[in-house]
Design an enzyme around this catalytic site. Structure first.
Site, PDB file in Angstrom:
ATOM      1  N   CYS A  58      40.687  42.156  38.298  1.00 17.56           N
ATOM      2  CA  CYS A  58      40.057  42.208  36.509  1.00 17.56           C
ATOM      3  C   CYS A  58      39.617  43.189  36.204  1.00 17.56           C
ATOM      4  O   CYS A  58      39.846  43.318  34.850  1.00 17.56           O
ATOM      5  CB  CYS A  58      39.238  40.739  36.639  1.00 17.56           C
TER       6      CYS A  58
HETATM    7  C1  BEZ Z   1      40.763  40.129  41.555  1.00 16.50           C
HETATM    8  O1  BEZ Z   1      40.404  40.249  40.074  1.00 16.50           O
HETATM    9  O2  BEZ Z   1      40.628  41.328  42.169  1.00 16.50           O
HETATM   10  C2  BEZ Z   1      40.585  38.820  42.274  1.00 16.50           C
HETATM   11  C3  BEZ Z   1      40.231  37.686  41.830  1.00 16.50           C
HETATM   12  C4  BEZ Z   1      40.185  36.488  42.431  1.00 16.50           C
HETATM   13  C5  BEZ Z   1      40.961  36.481  43.652  1.00 16.50           C
HETATM   14  C6  BEZ Z   1      41.805  37.618  43.915  1.00 16.50           C
HETATM   15  C7  BEZ Z   1      41.559  38.890  43.311  1.00 16.50           C
END
Ligand code: BEZ
Length: 212
Positions: free
Chosen positions: A46
């Site tokens: 994100c």
């Molecule tokens: C991420 O944004 O890195 C992420 C968020 C939730 C689960 C897996 C990755």
């Protein structure tokens, strides 16, 4: 919460964001919008996605598109996370992040898919037209970051095909040839497509991009 399908009105909401209270439809005004969700604050994928979108702001602006992100944490958490995003992605987040700790927006847009996670949103994208109708949806799992150049490419196609009787072929990019819609009779081509069309098959007529 109903399934949101292409052509449906994008559900309206009023919510707190990192840029103050937003009423979605009023905030859009007469522009296009991209509403996209993130599983959680302070997560790595994100962080890169939000940094990427911030850097692409001039591209969205050029297309008359406003972007707004949702994450099921509160505005205070988003504000703290934005500092990390700015620092690590070498940018300045320049669009609102919705504080959605109540999951109001996530639920309204069916962004929580319980078989993936019952607490976090998946990576949803809704592209909404100035008429407030949903033009495109995408759903990615949390582990797969999105390709925002594809989202810009799709916006180019949506905006073009909303104005001209064309469709865009596989892997089309702005400036490439287009396909004349089958609803256009051959006889109308000279008037509607002054650059002409190549008839590969009766159902496959190729024309230069009409607005170039
Ligand atoms: C991420 O944004 O890195 C992420 C968020 C939730 C689960 C897996 C990755």
């Amino acid at each position: 919460m109903a399934t949101i399908r292409l052509g449906d009105e994008a559900p309206n909401f009023t919510t707190e964001t990192t840029e103050g209270t937003v009423n979605f439809h009023e905030w859009m005004g007469d522009k296009w919008a991209v509403l996209f969700s993130h599983p959680k604050d302070f997560t790595p994928v994100c962080t890169t996605e939000l940094g990427t979108v911030a850097k692409l702001k001039p591209e969205f602006d050029k297309r008359n598109v406003k972007v707004i992100a949702v994450s099921v944490d509160d505005v205070k958490s988003h504000q703290s996370w934005i500092k990390d995003i700015n620092e690590t992605q070498n940018t300045t987040v320049n669009f609102p992040l919705i504080g959605d700790e109540s999951k109001k927006v996530a639920t309204l847009y069916d962004m929580i898919h319980p078989n993936a996670s019952d607490s976090m949103t998946v990576r949803s994208v809704f592209i909404v037209g100035p008429d407030k109708k949903v033009k495109l949806t995408l759903t990615y799992p949390a582990s797969t970051g999105r390709d925002f150049s594809e989202i810009l490419r799709a916006i180019d196609s949506l905006q073009l095909t909303s104005k001209y009787s064309v469709a865009t072929p596989a892997n089309w990019k702005d400036g490439d040839d287009c396909i004349v819609l089958n609803s256009v009779p051959d006889d109308d081509i000279p008037k509607r497509f002054p650059k002409g069309a190549m008839k590969v098959k009766p159902y496959l007529r190729i024309t230069p991009q009409p607005n170039k």
